[in-house]
Design a protein around this motif. Structure first.
Motif, short mmCIF file in Angstrom:
data_model
loop_
_atom_site.label_atom_id
_atom_site.label_comp_id
_atom_site.label_asym_id
_atom_site.label_seq_id
_atom_site.Cartn_x
_atom_site.Cartn_y
_atom_site.Cartn_z
N THR A 884 0.70 -1.16 0.06
CA THR A 884 0.05 -0.02 0.05
C THR A 884 0.75 1.38 0.02
O THR A 884 0.63 2.07 -0.78
N THR A 885 2.02 1.26 0.78
CA THR A 885 2.77 2.50 0.92
C THR A 885 3.60 2.68 -0.55
O THR A 885 3.63 3.74 -1.09
N GLU A 886 3.96 1.47 -1.18
CA GLU A 886 4.60 1.87 -2.47
C GLU A 886 3.67 2.18 -3.45
O GLU A 886 4.09 3.08 -4.18
N VAL A 887 2.32 1.68 -3.68
CA VAL A 887 1.28 2.42 -4.50
C VAL A 887 0.95 3.84 -4.26
O VAL A 887 1.03 4.49 -5.05
N ALA A 888 1.03 3.94 -3.06
CA ALA A 888 0.60 5.26 -2.50
C ALA A 888 1.84 6.39 -3.21
O ALA A 888 1.66 7.56 -3.51
N ARG A 889 3.11 6.05 -2.66
CA ARG A 889 4.27 6.86 -3.32
C ARG A 889 4.26 6.89 -4.84
O ARG A 889 4.55 8.14 -5.38
N THR A 890 3.95 5.85 -5.54
CA THR A 890 4.36 5.84 -7.17
C THR A 890 3.02 6.64 -7.58
O THR A 890 3.19 7.15 -8.45
N ALA A 891 1.77 6.39 -6.86
CA ALA A 891 0.66 7.00 -7.69
C ALA A 891 0.52 8.34 -7.32
O ALA A 891 -0.49 8.97 -8.03
N GLY A 892 1.35 8.90 -6.37
CA GLY A 892 1.22 10.30 -5.94
C GLY A 892 0.05 10.60 -5.16
O GLY A 892 -0.67 11.48 -5.04
N ALA A 893 -0.38 9.49 -4.17
CA ALA A 893 -1.71 9.71 -3.43
C ALA A 893 -1.22 10.67 -2.06
O ALA A 893 0.05 10.58 -1.66
#
Length: 893
Positions: A884-893
């Motif tokens: 979840t952390t990696e997705v948030a970082r990459t997707a710019g959330a």
């Protein structure tokens, strides 16, 4: 005229003249004097030597031959070739000189339309021995040759013998005049490039009692029956009839050069240096094809080393021509397509042949990559220092560390303008071998230093070894060692090494384990644990004191006694090894030769060169042939003779073994059925082996297989255990022994069916939750994220679940699925992304690489699907949180 057609005409000519057609023998004919068959007459040697009676009066053959002495010269001249074919006609006490000359003349000068070879009679010259007036007159009367085209040559050229006592006789060679453009006139005595020899007729008529040199021998008298042995070089005749300049340009060889030229972009004939390499490639590819076809596999010894050398020289020559890719898959099929006309078995067996060759090239490419760089660096350092010689240390390092054979180092050094300290290299090789032997002795004995043993031998002389004569001796102690040093005594329970003046114990050698037994002394007893020969002539017993205290300083009498049951079992096993070896060659053919063995009471193993595993029927056949030999009660004899005598007698000398030239022991079982050089102990009749039960066949390395078997009582015990298992199973399954396999097979099928249904149910249950898991996806920065833990799921299940969950996410929207499962101590990770998620810059490969270290592993793959694994299930939840952390970082959330 194609080579295969010349071959066909030769055979047809002699077959029409009442000759029996004899197929070519294998290149690996069972002749202990030769690595390979190197002449057309080799398969007929037993007939010429009088060892066997020829089954025919006349024979014709086209024999495959390999000569290895000139490998370095291949390509440098157009006369040297490794593989060649020798056409020959043979007479065993039938026709003699007149017939040989008539048959040869009619073939070579007969018209092509009538099946002949069509040579111009005016271009034929011959040579004869100066004293052979009969041959001279026959060439004049049969062939009509004038005196000026019949030249005389001495014993070195026109007398044939085997180099040992036996048959011999004058010979007559046939030459073809190639024309003035090839050299001066004047016949073969003037120029052998213009006048090319194509056929040699040998007239065996004398018995030689001693042979000191080719032209120095003693004639004992005339042979009881005169014989004919001829040899016509097929390749030479081919290039004459095809109008080519040499053997490399004939139809069976040149297509490989053409293909090599296409691959490298270099033209044959443009420069001599490249031409040499082209010729090396063509010769070695064909030679390797034929050797592998006859069962040779690449290795580091004897035949295997020759093949390895040929293949590697071919590959390296292609690299020197500028072709860096795998070359044998491009060249070997070309050679096979040309040779299959004469040897159709090459096409039938090409899958195996090519597999062996291509694997060797792949291995060599790795060796070249590392070794060539090291060599180049070493060569540059040598030149920079103003020297012109590569040291023995450097050559040894290339061999020992990088697998560079010394001949390759020598070639590369020569090309670089350097020499090599060969003596230094060989000295280091010798030291390495001695260290290996010393290490082995240290493991068997108590230390590696042979100096103490040498001192004992110098002081007391060799041990009187009586293992062949008796099982018991009265002996005296000569030396006692403990911990590798001289000792005065050994107390109860201590282990040491004892040297006796005489012993009945067999010391481990030739694959046979050492004898077991006891040594008794006044007030005590020793158990013999091992027996070795650390230095030649000295027998050393490793002993443990069972009772009393051994004091070796007084030279008290000892009674040495071999355990008779142990010795009997050892004899059975060693004779059994010989029987299995003979059975192996009977079932698989003469190329299946022993490469190593080990036998102890009741057990044997035999290693042999073979490229493929044996099927169940072959194993059964080997066991059946072996036990038939036992039932036949074959006599077992042994006798001493010189090594040359043993080889002439047909005894098998194992490659890699060292034998005493002055005296060897030959053991035969059933006469010629099994004859081997062997120093082991054996039974008196094959029936005393009891039984041979083959228990396994397996691989022990590239090109080597192993057979294991029980003998004697142990063999019967093994069968009894098998019988008990069958009895228990028939009782459990309530069936008869003959129906047992079918009953077990039926149960296995049922079990598999149940397991299959259970697997379907399990997968269905697993996937049933996929919809619910997908529905619970968390939206992070506009991306649907599923980070799911699947306990009990293995790699395949995890991937299936991840892919199913991804398919259930909203279509057209970014979605990320990471499933981590744990089963049987292993962690599996799979990441699956939708196309919309990848467009947002997310990557399955990046996610797996990020979470992998947390579960004690790693992984990777593509942007849409990636997977990995690990061993630490304790951090799965932490890894899922990271998703979840990696997705948030990459997707710019």
């Amino acid at each position: 005229m194609e080579t295969a057609e010349i071959r066909r005409r030769f055979v047809a000519h002699f077959e029409a003249n009442a000759h029996t057609v004899v197929p070519s023998a294998s290149l690996l004919l069972d002749d202990p004097n030769l690595l390979f068959v190197n002449a057309g007459m080799v398969p007929f040697k037993p007939y010429f030597l009088g060892q066997e009676t020829a089954p025919y009066d006349r024979a014709v053959s086209v024999q495959k031959c390999v000569r290895t002495l000139d490998i370095e010269e291949v390509g440098k001249t157009t006369r040297h070739g490794t593989f060649f074919q020798m056409c020959g006609n043979f007479s065993f006490g039938d026709y003699f000189k007149e017939g040989a000359i008539r048959f040869a003349w009619s073939l070579i000068t007969g018209s092509v339309e009538d099946g002949g070879l069509g040579f111009d009679p005016e271009k034929i010259w011959v040579t004869v021995l100066p004293t052979d007036d009969e041959a001279r007159e026959l060439w004049k009367s049969v062939a009509g040759l004038p005196d000026e085209r019949i030249q005389e040559r001495g014993l070195k050229d026109n007398y044939w013998n085997m180099g040992v006592p036996g048959p011999g006789g004058p010979c007559s060679e046939i030459y073809v005049d190639r024309g003035p453009e090839h050299g001066p006139d004047g016949g073969p005595n003037a120029d052998e490039d213009r006048f090319l020899e194509i056929w040699n007729l040998v007239f065996m008529q004398e018995s030689l009692s001693a042979v000191r040199a080719k032209d120095d021998f003693d004639v004992e008298g005339p042979l009881p029956a005169k014989n004919i042995d001829t040899g016509m070089g097929l390749e030479r005749v081919a290039y004459l009839l095809q109008g080519k300049q040499n053997m490399y340009e004939i139809d069976e060889v040149f297509p490989v050069i053409e293909r090599a030229s296409e691959l490298t972009g270099k033209a044959y004939g443009a420069n001599e240096e490249d031409d040499v390499r082209f010729r090396v490639v063509a010769d070695h590819v064909r030679s390797a094809l034929m050797l592998i076809g006859d069962g040779v596999t690449p290795g580091n010894e004897a035949r295997g080393y020759v093949l390895r050398r040929l293949l590697r020289r071919a590959v390296r020559s292609m690299r020197l021509l500028g072709y860096e890719d795998r070359s044998l898959p491009e060249l070997l099929p070309v050679s096979m397509s040309r040779m299959k006309a004469s040897y159709p078995e090459l096409e039938a067996d090409f899958e195996r042949i090519s597999r062996v060759a291509y694997a060797e090239e792949d291995a060599f490419r790795k060796t070249l990559q590392a070794g060539t760089q090291i060599f180049d660096q070493a060569a540059q350092r040598v030149k920079a220092s103003g020297q012109a010689r590569l040291s023995g240390d450097q050559a040894f390092a290339l061999h020992d560390t990088y697998g560079f054979p010394i001949d390759l180092t020598l070639e590369m050094a020569s090309e670089a303008g350097l020499s090599v300290d060969e003596d230094g290299f060989r000295a280091l090789m010798t030291e390495q071998r001695e260290r290996a032997k010393a290490d082995a002795r240290a493991k068997k004995g108590q230390h590696a230093d042979t100096g103490v043993y040498r001192g004992i031998l110098d002081a007391h002389g060799p041990t009187e070894w009586l293992a062949y004569e008796t099982l018991e001796t009265e002996s005296r102690p000569l030396a006692l060692l403990a911990g590798g040093a001289p000792a005065r005594s050994l107390a109860t329970g201590e282990v040491g090494e004892l040297v006796l003046d005489r012993t009945p114990f067999y010391a481990e050698s030739g694959g046979q384990a050492a004898d077991a037994g006891t040594i008794e002394f006044d007030g005590g007893r020793l158990e013999v644990l091992d027996v070795q020969r650390p230095v030649r002539g000295l027998v050393v017993h490793q002993v443990r004191v069972v009772d009393g205290e051994l004091d070796a300083t007084g030279g008290a009498a000892l009674h040495a006694r071999v355990d008779p049951e142990w010795r009997l079992g050892a004899r059975q096993a060693h004779s059994g090894t010989h029987v299995v070896h003979a059975a192996l060659r009977e079932v698989l053919g003469p190329t299946a030769l022993q490469s190593g063995s080990y036998n102890r009471p009741g057990y044997l193993r035999l290693d042999f060169g073979w490229t493929t595993g044996l099927d169940a029927q072959q194993v059964r056949d080997i066991e059946q042939v072996s036990n038939h030999a036992l039932r036949a009660d074959l006599p077992v004899h042994w006798q001493y003779m010189t090594l040359p005598e043993a080889k002439e007698w047909g005894a098998i000398a194992l490659f890699g073994e060292t034998y005493d030239d002055s005296k060897v022991r030959v053991v035969e079982i059933g006469g010629p059925w099994s004859r081997e050089l062997c120093g082991g102990t054996h039974v008196d009749h094959s029936s005393q082996i009891g039984t041979i039960v083959v228990t396994g066949e397996s691989s022990v390395g590239s090109g080597n297989r192993r057979i294991e078997a029980f003998t004697g009582v142990e063999g019967f015990a093994y069968l009894a255990r098998e019988r008990d298992v069958v009895s228990q199973l028939t009782g459990l399954l309530k069936t008869q022994p003959d129906d047992l396999v079918g009953r077990v097979s039926e149960l296995v099928d049922r079990l598999r069916a149940v397991e299959k249904e259970a697997e379907k149910a399990r997968v269905a249950q697993l996937l049933a939750a996929a919809g619910q898991v997908a529905a619970g996806a968390e939206v992070v920065g506009g991306v649907h994220v599923v980070a799911h833990r699947a306990d009990g799921a293995s790699g395949g299940d995890v991937r299936t679940l991840a892919m199913d969950i991804r398919s259930r996410l909203p279509q057209g929207e970014p979605g990320v699925v990471v499933v981590i499962g744990a089963a049987d101590g292993k962690v599996s990770v799979v990441a699956a992304l939708t196309e919309a998620a990848r467009e947002r810059g997310l990557s399955a490969n990046a996610l797996v690489r990020a979470v992998g270290p947390l579960v004690g592993g790693k992984g990777g793959g593509k942007d849409d699907v990636a997977q990995g694994g690990g061993t630490d299930a304790s951090r799965i939840d932490e890894a899922l949180a990271l998703v979840t952390t990696e997705v948030a970082r990459t997707a710019g959330a």
